[in-house]
Write a protein that holds these residues in place. Structure first.
Motif, PDB file in Angstrom:
ATOM      1  N   PRO A   1       0.919  -1.257  -0.002  1.00  0.00           N
ATOM      2  CA  PRO A   1       0.035  -0.124  -0.155  1.00  0.00           C
ATOM      3  C   PRO A   1       0.846   1.299   0.068  1.00  0.00           C
ATOM      4  CG  PRO A   1      -0.664  -1.501   1.748  1.00  0.00           C
ATOM      5  CD  PRO A   1       0.665  -1.890   1.202  1.00  0.00           C
ATOM      6  N   LEU A   2       0.462   2.238  -0.826  1.00  0.00           N
ATOM      7  CA  LEU A   2       0.858   3.596  -0.556  1.00  0.00           C
ATOM      8  C   LEU A   2       0.025   4.354   0.168  1.00  0.00           C
ATOM      9  CD1 LEU A   2       2.735   5.682  -3.363  1.00  0.00           C
ATOM     10  CD2 LEU A   2       1.179   6.676  -1.795  1.00  0.00           C
ATOM     11  N   TYR A   3       0.178   4.977   1.410  1.00  0.00           N
ATOM     12  CA  TYR A   3      -0.781   5.797   2.090  1.00  0.00           C
ATOM     13  C   TYR A   3      -0.628   7.311   1.525  1.00  0.00           C
ATOM     14  CZ  TYR A   3      -1.259   1.548   4.636  1.00  0.00           C
ATOM     15  OH  TYR A   3      -1.421   0.299   5.087  1.00  0.00           O
ATOM     16  N   TYR A   4      -1.634   7.827   1.225  1.00  0.00           N
ATOM     17  CA  TYR A   4      -1.923   9.189   0.925  1.00  0.00           C
ATOM     18  C   TYR A   4      -2.407  10.070   2.303  1.00  0.00           C
ATOM     19  CZ  TYR A   4      -3.920  13.374  -1.548  1.00  0.00           C
ATOM     20  OH  TYR A   4      -4.415  14.821  -1.875  1.00  0.00           O
ATOM     21  N   ILE A   5      -1.633  10.855   2.657  1.00  0.00           N
ATOM     22  CA  ILE A   5      -1.794  11.752   3.722  1.00  0.00           C
ATOM     23  C   ILE A   5      -2.313  13.199   3.476  1.00  0.00           C
ATOM     24  CG2 ILE A   5      -0.555  12.423   5.847  1.00  0.00           C
ATOM     25  CD1 ILE A   5       1.532  10.545   5.656  1.00  0.00           C
ATOM     26  N   ASP A   6      -3.432  13.140   4.063  1.00  0.00           N
ATOM     27  CA  ASP A   6      -4.277  14.468   3.670  1.00  0.00           C
ATOM     28  C   ASP A   6      -5.763  14.125   3.426  1.00  0.00           C
ATOM     29  OD1 ASP A   6      -4.950  17.120   4.017  1.00  0.00           O
ATOM     30  OD2 ASP A   6      -3.245  17.693   2.372  1.00  0.00           O
ATOM     31  N   LYS A   7      -6.601  15.083   3.429  1.00  0.00           N
ATOM     32  CA  LYS A   7      -7.981  14.868   2.974  1.00  0.00           C
ATOM     33  C   LYS A   7      -7.880  14.344   1.293  1.00  0.00           C
ATOM     34  CE  LYS A   7     -12.514  16.637   2.635  1.00  0.00           C
ATOM     35  NZ  LYS A   7     -13.109  15.522   3.380  1.00  0.00           N
ATOM     36  N   TYR A   8      -8.532  13.210   1.149  1.00  0.00           N
ATOM     37  CA  TYR A   8      -8.421  12.525  -0.156  1.00  0.00           C
ATOM     38  C   TYR A   8      -9.882  12.854  -0.673  1.00  0.00           C
ATOM     39  CZ  TYR A   8      -7.467   8.792  -3.550  1.00  0.00           C
ATOM     40  OH  TYR A   8      -7.207   8.147  -4.699  1.00  0.00           O
ATOM     41  N   THR A   9      -9.715  13.403  -2.100  1.00  0.00           N
ATOM     42  CA  THR A   9     -10.820  13.565  -2.703  1.00  0.00           C
ATOM     43  C   THR A   9     -10.682  13.098  -4.126  1.00  0.00           C
ATOM     44  OG1 THR A   9      -9.962  15.935  -3.205  1.00  0.00           O
ATOM     45  CG2 THR A   9     -11.133  15.734  -1.381  1.00  0.00           C
ATOM     46  N   LYS A  10      -9.870  12.127  -4.529  1.00  0.00           N
ATOM     47  CA  LYS A  10      -9.594  11.897  -5.839  1.00  0.00           C
ATOM     48  C   LYS A  10     -10.375  10.376  -6.164  1.00  0.00           C
ATOM     49  CE  LYS A  10      -6.098  14.577  -5.861  1.00  0.00           C
ATOM     50  NZ  LYS A  10      -5.963  15.755  -6.813  1.00  0.00           N
ATOM     51  N   SER A  11      -9.683   9.771  -6.987  1.00  0.00           N
ATOM     52  CA  SER A  11     -10.497   8.586  -7.413  1.00  0.00           C
ATOM     53  C   SER A  11     -10.759   7.524  -6.205  1.00  0.00           C
ATOM     54  CB  SER A  11      -9.482   7.299  -7.957  1.00  0.00           C
ATOM     55  OG  SER A  11      -9.823   6.215  -8.283  1.00  0.00           O
TER      56      SER A  11
ATOM     57  N   HIS B   1      -9.996   2.319   2.463  1.00  0.00           N
ATOM     58  CA  HIS B   1     -10.075   3.078   3.773  1.00  0.00           C
ATOM     59  C   HIS B   1      -9.812   4.559   3.718  1.00  0.00           C
ATOM     60  CE1 HIS B   1      -9.897  -1.194   5.368  1.00  0.00           C
ATOM     61  NE2 HIS B   1      -8.601  -1.240   4.488  1.00  0.00           N
ATOM     62  N   ILE B   2     -10.701   5.124   2.825  1.00  0.00           N
ATOM     63  CA  ILE B   2     -10.419   6.485   2.592  1.00  0.00           C
ATOM     64  C   ILE B   2     -10.613   7.277   3.764  1.00  0.00           C
ATOM     65  CG2 ILE B   2     -11.595   8.373   0.970  1.00  0.00           C
ATOM     66  CD1 ILE B   2     -12.212   6.180  -0.822  1.00  0.00           C
ATOM     67  N   ASN B   3      -9.671   8.353   3.855  1.00  0.00           N
ATOM     68  CA  ASN B   3      -9.678   9.385   5.117  1.00  0.00           C
ATOM     69  C   ASN B   3      -9.958   8.783   6.617  1.00  0.00           C
ATOM     70  OD1 ASN B   3      -9.488  11.686   3.278  1.00  0.00           O
ATOM     71  ND2 ASN B   3     -11.383  11.364   2.798  1.00  0.00           N
ATOM     72  N   GLU B   4      -8.930   7.666   6.701  1.00  0.00           N
ATOM     73  CA  GLU B   4      -9.128   7.377   8.045  1.00  0.00           C
ATOM     74  C   GLU B   4      -8.287   7.998   8.934  1.00  0.00           C
ATOM     75  OE1 GLU B   4      -8.186   3.230   8.588  1.00  0.00           O
ATOM     76  OE2 GLU B   4     -10.356   2.493   7.769  1.00  0.00           O
ATOM     77  N   THR B   5      -8.657   8.297  10.284  1.00  0.00           N
ATOM     78  CA  THR B   5      -7.896   9.257  11.060  1.00  0.00           C
ATOM     79  C   THR B   5      -6.773   8.284  11.918  1.00  0.00           C
ATOM     80  OG1 THR B   5      -9.605  10.820  11.129  1.00  0.00           O
ATOM     81  CG2 THR B   5      -7.589  11.091  12.982  1.00  0.00           C
ATOM     82  N   ILE B   6      -5.549   8.769  11.620  1.00  0.00           N
ATOM     83  CA  ILE B   6      -4.307   7.850  12.442  1.00  0.00           C
ATOM     84  C   ILE B   6      -3.588   9.157  13.183  1.00  0.00           C
ATOM     85  CG2 ILE B   6      -2.496   6.459  12.285  1.00  0.00           C
ATOM     86  CD1 ILE B   6      -4.058   5.081   9.903  1.00  0.00           C
ATOM     87  N   LYS B   7      -3.442   8.948  14.164  1.00  0.00           N
ATOM     88  CA  LYS B   7      -2.572   9.889  14.930  1.00  0.00           C
ATOM     89  C   LYS B   7      -2.913  11.502  14.480  1.00  0.00           C
ATOM     90  CE  LYS B   7       1.151   6.874  15.863  1.00  0.00           C
ATOM     91  NZ  LYS B   7       2.629   6.479  15.506  1.00  0.00           N
TER      92      LYS B   7
ATOM     93  N   LEU C   1      -0.548  16.136 -14.112  1.00  0.00           N
ATOM     94  CA  LEU C   1       1.224  16.165 -14.120  1.00  0.00           C
ATOM     95  C   LEU C   1       1.596  16.991 -13.399  1.00  0.00           C
ATOM     96  CD1 LEU C   1       1.529  15.301 -18.060  1.00  0.00           C
ATOM     97  CD2 LEU C   1       2.016  13.309 -16.128  1.00  0.00           C
ATOM     98  N   GLY C   2       2.714  16.553 -12.695  1.00  0.00           N
ATOM     99  CA  GLY C   2       3.566  17.426 -11.570  1.00  0.00           C
ATOM    100  C   GLY C   2       2.937  17.597 -10.392  1.00  0.00           C
ATOM    101  N   GLU C   3       1.605  16.845 -10.297  1.00  0.00           N
ATOM    102  CA  GLU C   3       1.076  17.321  -8.937  1.00  0.00           C
ATOM    103  C   GLU C   3       1.837  16.645  -7.869  1.00  0.00           C
ATOM    104  OE1 GLU C   3      -3.318  16.490  -6.863  1.00  0.00           O
ATOM    105  OE2 GLU C   3      -2.873  16.432  -9.063  1.00  0.00           O
ATOM    106  N   VAL C   4       2.134  17.220  -6.965  1.00  0.00           N
ATOM    107  CA  VAL C   4       2.932  16.535  -5.582  1.00  0.00           C
ATOM    108  C   VAL C   4       1.925  16.236  -4.381  1.00  0.00           C
ATOM    109  CG1 VAL C   4       4.880  16.845  -3.922  1.00  0.00           C
ATOM    110  CG2 VAL C   4       4.933  17.634  -6.474  1.00  0.00           C
ATOM    111  N   PHE C   5       2.125  15.139  -3.554  1.00  0.00           N
ATOM    112  CA  PHE C   5       1.499  14.948  -2.436  1.00  0.00           C
ATOM    113  C   PHE C   5       2.336  14.322  -1.366  1.00  0.00           C
ATOM    114  CE2 PHE C   5       0.404  11.109  -4.913  1.00  0.00           C
ATOM    115  CZ  PHE C   5       0.499  10.206  -4.044  1.00  0.00           C
ATOM    116  N   THR C   6       2.118  14.193  -0.143  1.00  0.00           N
ATOM    117  CA  THR C   6       2.586  13.604   0.579  1.00  0.00           C
ATOM    118  C   THR C   6       2.128  12.263   1.110  1.00  0.00           C
ATOM    119  OG1 THR C   6       3.422  15.771   1.839  1.00  0.00           O
ATOM    120  CG2 THR C   6       3.503  13.890   3.315  1.00  0.00           C
ATOM    121  N   GLY C   7       3.120  11.335   1.191  1.00  0.00           N
ATOM    122  CA  GLY C   7       2.639   9.726   1.552  1.00  0.00           C
ATOM    123  C   GLY C   7       3.516   8.869   2.444  1.00  0.00           C
ATOM    124  N   LYS C   8       3.269   7.826   2.377  1.00  0.00           N
ATOM    125  CA  LYS C   8       4.137   6.697   3.115  1.00  0.00           C
ATOM    126  C   LYS C   8       4.115   5.577   2.391  1.00  0.00           C
ATOM    127  CE  LYS C   8       3.939   8.274   8.064  1.00  0.00           C
ATOM    128  NZ  LYS C   8       3.558   8.011   9.322  1.00  0.00           N
TER     129      LYS C   8
END
Length: 217
Positions: free
Chosen positions: A58-68, A73-79, A137-144
């Motif tokens: 899994p690649l975890y997207y961090i922040d409010k997810y409004t994409k595909s 487990h969309i927008n689950e709160t962890i810490k 293209l060129g969009e940047v996001f934070t994840g784990k």
């Protein structure tokens, strides 16, 4: 794990860390863990067969997810942060080149010189077709990814519809993310190195006929 097709295909290597008397965590903290994993990794890199670092994690997207809506487990709160789980395949530069993954790119540049991509860099990703109308293209996001460390990811391309890879079975990548195998360079924490090495030695050995299959198996 060994697939049944012996004419042509791939064998995924798996570990035996978890037993009735020990666990993967026990192995990580053992004195011999690094030597075992590093020696195995060097052996695989220099073996006579085609070995590729390929992993599905899994690649975890961090922040409010409004994409595909392909994500889990969309927008689950962890810490106190929002996490969304996306299907991802990490692949080595050699696999990308040898199996012409670049020809499956619909839009963007694909990967280029990715053999030394590390966690301190902005990591290039190629998104499956289902993401095409949701990202730019060129969009940047934070994840784990794999490690419990925040990384930056940048969209460099999108795959054609129904693009796939064959690992003894056809895997359609429309809802997946492709990213390079992460280099060990820049990792200072020993446990992080061991975790990443443990993933690197669980790739796929490819064979071209039943004779090669018997030699590998």
């Amino acid at each position: 794990e060994m697939y049944k097709n012996m004419d042509e295909g791939a064998i995924q290597l798996t570990d035996t860390y978890d037993t009735d008397s020990s666990s993967f965590e026990d192995f990580l903290y053992s004195k011999t863990a690094y030597d075992i994993l590093n020696n195995t990794y060097e052996t695989l890199k220099n073996c006579n067969f085609k070995y590729y670092e390929i992993t599905n994690q899994p690649l975890y997207y961090i922040d409010k997810y409004t994409k595909s809506d392909n994500a889990n487990h969309i927008n689950e709160t962890i810490k106190n942060e929002l996490y969304t789980e996306c299907d991802a395949w990490s692949i080595s530069e050699s696999f990308y080149n040898d199996y012409n993954i670049g020809t499956k790119v619909l839009d963007g540049t694909g990967f280029d010189n990715i053999s030394e991509v590390n966690i301190h860099q902005t990591i290039p990703i190629i998104l499956g077709y289902d993401y095409y109308s949701h990202y730019k293209l060129g969009e940047v996001f934070t994840g784990k990814f794999i490690l419990d460390k925040k990384m930056q990811f940048i969209v460099v391309g999108f795959l054609k519809q129904n693009a796939s890879i064959n690992l003894s079975q056809k895997i359609v990548l429309d809802g997946s993310i492709l990213l390079p195998s992460i280099s060990l360079n820049g990792l200072h924490d020993n446990i992080d190195k061991l975790i990443l090495l443990s993933i690197k030695v669980e790739g796929y050995v490819f064979y071209e006929d039943s004779k090669e299959y018997q030699l590998i198996a």
